[in-house]
Design an enzyme around this catalytic site. Structure first.
Site, mmCIF file in Angstrom:
data_model
loop_
_atom_site.group_PDB
_atom_site.id
_atom_site.type_symbol
_atom_site.label_atom_id
_atom_site.label_comp_id
_atom_site.label_asym_id
_atom_site.label_seq_id
_atom_site.Cartn_x
_atom_site.Cartn_y
_atom_site.Cartn_z
ATOM 1 N N LYS A 52 0.942 -1.186 0.117
ATOM 2 C CA LYS A 52 0.019 0.046 -0.085
ATOM 3 C C LYS A 52 0.773 0.985 -0.088
ATOM 4 O O LYS A 52 0.533 2.354 -0.543
ATOM 5 C CB LYS A 52 -0.860 -0.043 1.254
ATOM 6 C CG LYS A 52 -2.105 -1.047 1.116
ATOM 7 C CD LYS A 52 -2.879 -1.515 2.428
ATOM 8 C CE LYS A 52 -3.816 -2.611 2.097
ATOM 9 N NZ LYS A 52 -4.770 -3.085 3.217
ATOM 10 N N GLN A 96 -5.299 -1.913 9.598
ATOM 11 C CA GLN A 96 -4.980 -3.137 8.962
ATOM 12 C C GLN A 96 -5.464 -4.181 9.675
ATOM 13 O O GLN A 96 -5.137 -4.269 10.867
ATOM 14 C CB GLN A 96 -3.524 -3.563 8.358
ATOM 15 C CG GLN A 96 -3.315 -4.860 7.778
ATOM 16 C CD GLN A 96 -3.658 -4.550 6.258
ATOM 17 O OE1 GLN A 96 -3.572 -3.574 5.921
ATOM 18 N NE2 GLN A 96 -4.177 -5.754 5.785
ATOM 19 N N ASP A 119 -11.483 2.239 3.769
ATOM 20 C CA ASP A 119 -11.931 0.822 3.603
ATOM 21 C C ASP A 119 -13.346 0.783 3.067
ATOM 22 O O ASP A 119 -13.807 -0.441 2.977
ATOM 23 C CB ASP A 119 -11.511 0.037 4.850
ATOM 24 C CG ASP A 119 -10.177 -0.582 4.824
ATOM 25 O OD1 ASP A 119 -9.842 -0.911 3.731
ATOM 26 O OD2 ASP A 119 -9.637 -0.547 5.782
HETATM 27 N N1 GUN Z 1 -6.932 -7.128 5.697
HETATM 28 C C1 GUN Z 1 -6.978 -7.876 4.523
HETATM 29 N N2 GUN Z 1 -7.714 -7.108 3.648
HETATM 30 C C2 GUN Z 1 -7.747 -5.756 4.104
HETATM 31 C C3 GUN Z 1 -8.234 -4.803 3.736
HETATM 32 O O1 GUN Z 1 -8.919 -4.540 2.644
HETATM 33 N N3 GUN Z 1 -8.504 -3.470 4.655
HETATM 34 C C4 GUN Z 1 -8.067 -3.888 6.015
HETATM 35 N N4 GUN Z 1 -7.965 -2.831 6.641
HETATM 36 N N5 GUN Z 1 -7.278 -4.890 6.486
HETATM 37 C C5 GUN Z 1 -7.285 -5.902 5.418
#
Ligand code: GUN
Length: 283
Positions: A52, A96, A119
């Site tokens: 990211k 996350q 998200d």
């Molecule tokens: N863990 C796995 N995929 C995601 C996601 O799309 N967002 C977040 N915040 N955590 C994750």
């Protein structure tokens, strides 16, 4: 043989669009910022967060990473989120998941300001998706809609079947297809006659979490098949779909890897740009 829906190509197009959008804001003296919080040492989460950060850098988005120790308390995490909620230079906040077990995921997600919830996990954003009035969509279903649009695959009037009812993929996926006038069925582990329901699908989205779960006898000739799964097996990576056999029947299919996966980060970048625009009352 089905047409391959190439997530690498389509995500590159999305990222290019976002990069231009970020540059346009920069010209107006507005920067775009994303804060990514990671708690603990989960190796997979660390890789996702690193990716990211890399994507942000490539698109001109300022990324701030907050790597907190495993024993971080709920109060400490809430206080960091409060600080980021108030921080002008931060447009998006992502915590996350999964979080260590002693932290209440729901409480943490709910503490992120909905305007910064890139998200789209906050109940307010979930509700807005339901009524079709939304800024942010969870990255995986958003990426799938982007793929369908890129490939000029019409949803209106089509029979759409989603296997999986998670809050992050299955449920919002169903809503997005419905908003595009698809006729949607969401299936799950208690569904009866799954095979027959899948056989009726013009568009089949597999978000089951089980390797090669969707087999060719479940797929209609000419269907569009979208594979959300990713599994590491002895023979390498595979998805929720038995690609080798299903691709002989489908008209279009996403591969694993290189399908839905690359789209998710691109859509996160898109949501971050949208957040910056909304917070600066642009667009
Ligand atoms: N863990 C796995 N995929 C995601 C996601 O799309 N967002 C977040 N915040 N955590 C994750």
């Amino acid at each position: 043989m089905a047409k391959l829906i190439d997530g690498k190509v389509i995500s590159a197009a999305v990222k290019e669009r976002v990069k231009q959008g970020v540059a346009k804001l920069n010209e107006q003296g507005i920067s775009v910022g994303l804060a990514v919080i990671i708690v603990g040492e989960d190796p997979a989460s660390k890789v996702y967060v690193a990716n990211k950060k890399k994507a942000c850098e490539a698109l001109g988005i300022v990324s701030e990473e907050y790597a907190l120790p495993e024993n971080t308390t709920e109060d400490e995490l809430l206080s960091l989120i409060k600080e980021l909620n108030a921080k002008k230079s931060i447009n998006g906040i992502l915590c996350q998941l999964p979080l260590p077990r002693h932290l209440d995921e729901k409480l943490i997600i709910n503490s992120i300001l909905p305007e910064k919830d890139v998200d789209a996990f906050h109940p307010s954003n979930v509700g807005r998706i339901m009524i079709g009035d939304y800024d942010f969509v969870p990255c995986t279903p958003a990426g799938i809609m982007e793929m369908l649009a890129y490939e000029n695959i019409e949803v209106e009037g089509k029979t759409c079947v989603v296997i999986g009812r998670s809050n992050i993929v299955g449920k919002p996926m169903g809503m997005l297809l419905l908003h595009k006038n698809g006729t949607v069925t969401i299936c799950h582990s208690k569904t009866r006659n799954l095979k027959d329901i899948c056989l009726g699908a013009d568009i089949l989205v597999a978000a089951v979490g089980r390797p090669k779960f969707v087999t060719e006898d479940m797929v209609k000739e000419g269907a569009v098949v979208i594979d959300v799964g990713i599994h590491r097996t002895e023979n390498g990576l595979c998805g929720d779909v038995d690609f080798e056999n299903v691709s002989k029947k489908a008209s279009a299919i996403t591969p694993v890897p290189g399908g839905v996966g690359p789209m998710t980060i691109a859509m996160l970048m898109q949501n971050t740009l949208t957040a910056a625009k909304r917070q600066n009352k642009i667009g």
